[in-house]
Scaffold this active site. Structure first.
Site, PDB file in Angstrom:
ATOM      1  N   SER A  24      19.704  76.963  89.966  1.00 21.12           N
ATOM      2  CA  SER A  24      19.283  76.753  88.575  1.00 21.12           C
ATOM      3  C   SER A  24      20.447  76.394  87.667  1.00 21.12           C
ATOM      4  CB  SER A  24      18.598  78.021  88.044  1.00 21.12           C
ATOM      5  OG  SER A  24      19.483  79.126  88.089  1.00 21.12           O
ATOM      6  N   THR A 156     -12.160  65.058  53.129  1.00 24.21           N
ATOM      7  CA  THR A 156     -12.724  65.803  54.246  1.00 24.21           C
ATOM      8  C   THR A 156     -13.379  64.774  55.153  1.00 24.21           C
ATOM      9  OG1 THR A 156     -14.886  66.163  53.206  1.00 24.21           O
ATOM     10  CG2 THR A 156     -13.179  67.820  52.797  1.00 24.21           C
ATOM     11  N   HIS A 157     -13.310  65.015  56.464  1.00 24.25           N
ATOM     12  CA  HIS A 157     -13.814  64.045  57.445  1.00 24.25           C
ATOM     13  C   HIS A 157     -13.139  62.677  57.276  1.00 24.25           C
ATOM     14  CE1 HIS A 157     -17.085  66.881  58.390  1.00 24.25           C
ATOM     15  NE2 HIS A 157     -17.170  67.058  57.082  1.00 24.25           N
ATOM     16  N   SER A 278       9.501  45.602  64.317  1.00 21.69           N
ATOM     17  CA  SER A 278       8.935  45.102  65.563  1.00 21.69           C
ATOM     18  C   SER A 278       9.855  44.053  66.166  1.00 21.69           C
ATOM     19  CB  SER A 278       7.560  44.482  65.304  1.00 21.69           C
ATOM     20  OG  SER A 278       7.130  43.715  66.406  1.00 21.69           O
ATOM     21  N   LYS A 284       6.547  43.847  60.252  1.00 22.20           N
ATOM     22  CA  LYS A 284       6.233  45.242  60.539  1.00 22.20           C
ATOM     23  C   LYS A 284       7.282  46.211  59.991  1.00 22.20           C
ATOM     24  CE  LYS A 284       3.355  46.716  62.483  1.00 22.20           C
ATOM     25  NZ  LYS A 284       3.294  46.994  63.937  1.00 22.20           N
ATOM     26  N   ASN A 286       7.479  50.295  60.852  1.00 24.84           N
ATOM     27  CA  ASN A 286       6.777  51.302  61.652  1.00 24.84           C
ATOM     28  C   ASN A 286       7.275  52.727  61.364  1.00 24.84           C
ATOM     29  OD1 ASN A 286       5.384  49.224  62.974  1.00 24.84           O
ATOM     30  ND2 ASN A 286       7.005  49.014  64.498  1.00 24.84           N
ATOM     31  N   GLU A 291       5.611  59.282  64.259  1.00 26.11           N
ATOM     32  CA  GLU A 291       4.865  59.156  65.509  1.00 26.11           C
ATOM     33  C   GLU A 291       5.523  59.963  66.625  1.00 26.11           C
ATOM     34  OE1 GLU A 291       3.067  54.707  64.562  1.00 26.11           O
ATOM     35  OE2 GLU A 291       4.804  54.928  65.883  1.00 26.11           O
ATOM     36  N   GLN A 323      12.157  81.765  87.450  1.00 24.26           N
ATOM     37  CA  GLN A 323      13.222  80.793  87.178  1.00 24.26           C
ATOM     38  C   GLN A 323      12.687  79.628  86.362  1.00 24.26           C
ATOM     39  OE1 GLN A 323      16.421  79.896  90.118  1.00 24.26           O
ATOM     40  NE2 GLN A 323      15.485  77.877  90.195  1.00 24.26           N
ATOM     41  N   LYS A 326      13.034  78.907  82.101  1.00 19.64           N
ATOM     42  CA  LYS A 326      14.184  78.444  81.318  1.00 19.64           C
ATOM     43  C   LYS A 326      14.025  77.038  80.763  1.00 19.64           C
ATOM     44  CE  LYS A 326      16.992  81.485  84.084  1.00 19.64           C
ATOM     45  NZ  LYS A 326      15.780  81.959  84.785  1.00 19.64           N
TER      46      LYS A 326
END
Length: 412
Positions: A24, A156-157, A278, A284, A286, A291, A323, A326
């Site tokens: 380990s 909501t929703h 991009s 773009k 991003n 994310e 073990q 960890k």
């Protein structure tokens, strides 16, 4: 098997494939500082109890201090022949100070040694995460104050519901992360007990002073039952659970902001220094930071399920399965830390388009509930008021006008 600390009763050399599979050191090497601190306290206790001499304890502690600095400065290469960090440090110590180094393990097993190291590591990790959460909460508190009067549509929703304030939004997440801090504090109280002195499972016949070691290392006491001390990892499970809840909250915050950053919402503008582009589409921008936080939540959740699954079928006391505790812990700490480290400056960099938010809050018939409640205050039964306002909303939709325009042509 002379080079193996446990090799006395074995006649054959360990198969190299088993040696590699069993080891380990590749990942538990991060525990070296905790292992050394615990060993120094153990050596001092042995001297106090007359199990080794004071000069021997001083020599051991000095040697361990030198080894700590050497490892920190990259002097030693972590050798695959060493099974774990405990054996690695011990062999370095014996090579440095000779036969006296062989006395360090008196009254100790790797079972209680690793349990101690993991508690020391976890305690430090808790302090780190606590500090990062405090920083995030300070930023959320400031944003809640700055935007206390900025109206936005509430959902909501994922449908527009009622007008709220941007400050309320930040205060909601502030409340969530404050509970996360409370969970960490509760966990810290439970886990801050020393297992050292429990031995492999049944303690030791030697006159060890477990309480002195615990106090020296900053624990609130010892784990009384020696079987429990070496065989449970509920403190790791609980930390991973608390970390999972924090990551869930971070992921929800990230999702809100990802939506807000779209052209469809346009509620926020990402700072160039916290966004990416991009390789194909020049237009773009991003939200990769958000994310990644959202994605990494699944990684932390997986570690929680992993350690639960490892522990669920183990008989008392220690088993080699443990073990596997960890890597999940280390990666959970590292993942959670990097997410908390980046989200705070990210929030500080965002431009909130409050004028557009307010425009959206004033459209979409979000005042329907307020109108309903005004009717209730005039004595109209709730269900009748609800039905009436629903009719007005539909009429406004049909005529493509505001709710107020419909109501102004009606008698309240």
């Amino acid at each position: 098997m002379a080079h193996k600390t446990w090799g006395g009763r074995f006649k054959k050399e360990l198969d190299p494939r088993v040696m590699q599979f069993n080891a380990s050191l590749a990942f538990d090497k991060v525990l070296y500082a905790h292992d050394i601190v615990g060993s120094q306290a153990h050596a001092k206790m042995l001297a106090r109890q007359g199990l080794i001499s004071e000069p021997e304890a001083d020599l051991i502690c000095k040697g361990l201090e030198e080894i700590s600095h050497e490892i920190e400065n990259g002097v030693h290469e972590f050798e695959a022949s060493c099974e774990d960090i405990h054996m690695f440090v011990e062999q370095l110590l014996i090579a440095k100070i000779g036969e006296v180094g062989k006395k360090l393990h008196t009254g100790r097993s790797r079972n209680d040694q690793v349990a101690l190291d993991l508690r020391l590591y976890s305690r430090n990790a808790g302090v780190q995460i606590n500090s990062l959460l405090q920083n995030l909460n300070q930023t959320l508190e400031e944003l809640a104050r700055l935007h206390a009067d900025d109206k936005i549509p509430g959902y909501t929703h994922l449908q527009q519901a009622q007008p709220i304030y941007l400050g309320q939004f930040f205060a909601a997440y502030l409340a969530m992360f404050q509970r996360d801090l409370e969970r960490l504090h509760d966990w810290q109280t439970r886990m801050n007990r020393s297992p050292l002195g429990a031995g492999a499972l049944a303690g030791s016949a030697l006159p060890l002073d477990r309480m002195w070691v615990a106090e020296t290392l900053g624990f609130n006491g010892v784990i009384e039952n020696t079987l429990d001390a070496v065989s449970d990892r509920d403190f790791i499970i609980e930390f991973c659970a608390a970390a999972s809840i924090i990551m869930m909250h971070l992921s929800r915050l990230a999702e809100d902001l990802i939506l807000w950053a779209t052209q469809e919402f346009g509620f926020i503008t990402l700072d160039d220094s916290f966004a990416t582009g991009s390789s194909l589409m020049p237009n773009k921008k991003n939200p990769d930071v958000l994310e990644l936080i959202r994605g990494k939540s699944g990684r932390v959740f997986g570690h929680l399920m992993g350690i639960l699954t490892v522990m669920k079928g183990l008989p008392l006391a220690y088993n080699k399965d443990m073990q596997e505790d960890k890597e999940c812990l280390f990666d959970t700490v590292n993942t959670l830390a990097v997410c908390l480290e980046i989200i705070t400056p990210f929030l500080e960099s965002v431009q909130f388009n409050t004028k557009l938010m307010e425009q959206k809050a004033k459209s979409g018939y979000l005042n329907a509930t307020a109108i309903l409640e005004s009717l209730v205050l005039q004595g109209v039964p709730f269900r009748d008021a609800h039905h009436q306002v629903g009719l007005w909303v539909q009429a406004a939709i049909d005529k493509n006008c505001s709710l107020e325009e419909i109501i102004n042509n009606k008698s309240l």
